[in-house]
Design an enzyme around this catalytic site. Structure first.
Site, PDB file in Angstrom:
ATOM      1  N   HIS A   1       9.240   9.650  -1.549  1.00  0.00           N
ATOM      2  CA  HIS A   1       7.854  10.531  -1.472  1.00  0.00           C
ATOM      3  C   HIS A   1       7.657  11.453  -0.716  1.00  0.00           C
ATOM      4  CE1 HIS A   1       6.974   5.641  -2.419  1.00  0.00           C
ATOM      5  NE2 HIS A   1       7.278   5.995  -3.223  1.00  0.00           N
TER       6      HIS A   1
ATOM      7  N   HIS B   1      14.504   5.010 -10.000  1.00  0.00           N
ATOM      8  CA  HIS B   1      15.393   5.918  -9.217  1.00  0.00           C
ATOM      9  C   HIS B   1      16.649   5.992  -9.584  1.00  0.00           C
ATOM     10  CE1 HIS B   1      12.141   6.079  -6.568  1.00  0.00           C
ATOM     11  NE2 HIS B   1      11.781   4.728  -6.194  1.00  0.00           N
TER      12      HIS B   1
HETATM   13 ZN   LIG Z   1       7.652   5.474  -4.993  1.00  0.00          ZN
END
Ligand SMILES: [Zn+2]
Length: 315
Positions: free
Chosen positions: A88, A272
């Site tokens: 983030h 991810h």
């Molecule tokens: Zn995230």
């Protein structure tokens, strides 16, 4: 100069001054202090753990150093020192046009803040962004590269700019199957994605806690979905907050080449792990990309693969 005007800069940038925030780590539940420092050209984004010996403390934000992608993106240096949940913050740095920064941390993970990139966008805005004298490299995709992992697929192909075409699908009524396209020549990261929070299912929380994970996770830093819908009192920040957050994660993960990409990512059920797998596949195929510095084409990425010496920045 405003940070917005530097997003498309042909010169590298850094932040104009040091700025600090603190918050809890979503996994450890412990308070972490984070400071963003200006850094010189070609530093990239480097993390420095202040709680480990100095000579082992630098962890670079680089796709080849990604070691865990289960619940977030974790990077690890050659001494086994890790930094977790970087995505983030990485997304905010990309979105605000920051190429170089040193990020000091008092612990092993980036604070989760409110589960989005907005607090980091605010922090960068407070610091300001300034231009450096070195040119910015762009990693231009020359041909389509695809990867697959179970029912998840991802590909990247040539595109004039950077864009994400994402589809999400979860076995839960609260999250409809959705597709969205974000073209960052038209959308700004800040307005389209930065406020979208991470999300999870209430039934997974107990399982994670029993494994010593998500100790800091709460309704303050995630959208939590129960059997009957969203548990957060305020509801969602965007009607399609889930897919926007997945796009936000992609932005952060795809910044791990240390450069801005010129290409379009198409991903079905991205995560991810898939993001990292696609970057590795792209960079491993030497005919699939080239580095562009304004009008110049650089011969190889070799220099980017070499570890950057810790003396390359000043704290
Ligand atoms: Zn995230």
């Amino acid at each position: 100069m405003t940070s917005g005007s530097l997003f498309h800069s042909t010169y590298q940038t850094t932040i104009a001054g040091s700025v600090t925030c603190s918050g809890i780590g979503v996994h450890t539940g412990q308070t972490v202090n984070l400071t963003l420092h200006p850094a010189e050209a070609d530093t990239g984004i480097q993390f420095v753990r202040l709680d480990v010996p100095e000579d082992k403390s630098v962890v670079r934000a680089f796709y080849l150093d990604v070691t865990d992608t289960m619940l977030g993106t974790t990077i690890t240096n050659e001494y086994g020192v890790s930094v977790s949940t970087i995505e983030h913050l990485m997304a905010a740095l990309w979105g605000m046009g920051v190429d170089n920064a040193v990020v000091t941390l008092s612990g092993p993970e980036v604070p989760i803040m409110d589960g989005s990139s907005e607090p980091f966008v605010f922090l960068i805005e407070c610091a300001g962004v300034r231009q450096l004298s070195a040119h910015r490299d762009t990693l231009e995709v020359l041909k389509k590269v695809s990867v697959q992992d179970g029912s998840s697929t991802a590909s990247i192909r040539p595109f004039d700019g950077f864009a994400l075409d994402i589809t999400i699908e979860f076995p839960h009524a609260a999250i409809p199957r959705q597709r969205a396209v974000y073209d960052f020549s038209r959308h700004t990261f800040r307005h389209a994605l930065s406020r979208a929070r991470t999300f999870g299912f209430a039934k997974d929380v107990e399982m994670l806690r029993s494994r010593g994970l998500a100790r800091g996770g709460s309704l303050d830093n995630a959208v939590v979905i129960g059997d009957d819908g969203i548990l957060n009192e305020g509801g969602l920040r965007y009607n399609d907050e889930f897919i926007r957050h997945k796009a936000l994660d992609c932005v952060g993960d795809y910044f791990l080449t240390g450069m801005r990409l010129r290409g379009m990512v198409t991903a079905n059920r991205p995560g991810h792990g898939m993001n990292n797998k696609l970057l590795r596949a792209l960079l491993a195929d030497r005919s699939a990309w080239r580095l562009v510095t304004r009008a110049f084409v650089q011969p190889a990425l070799a220099a980017q693969h070499a570890p950057v010496p810790a003396a390359n920045f000043s704290l």
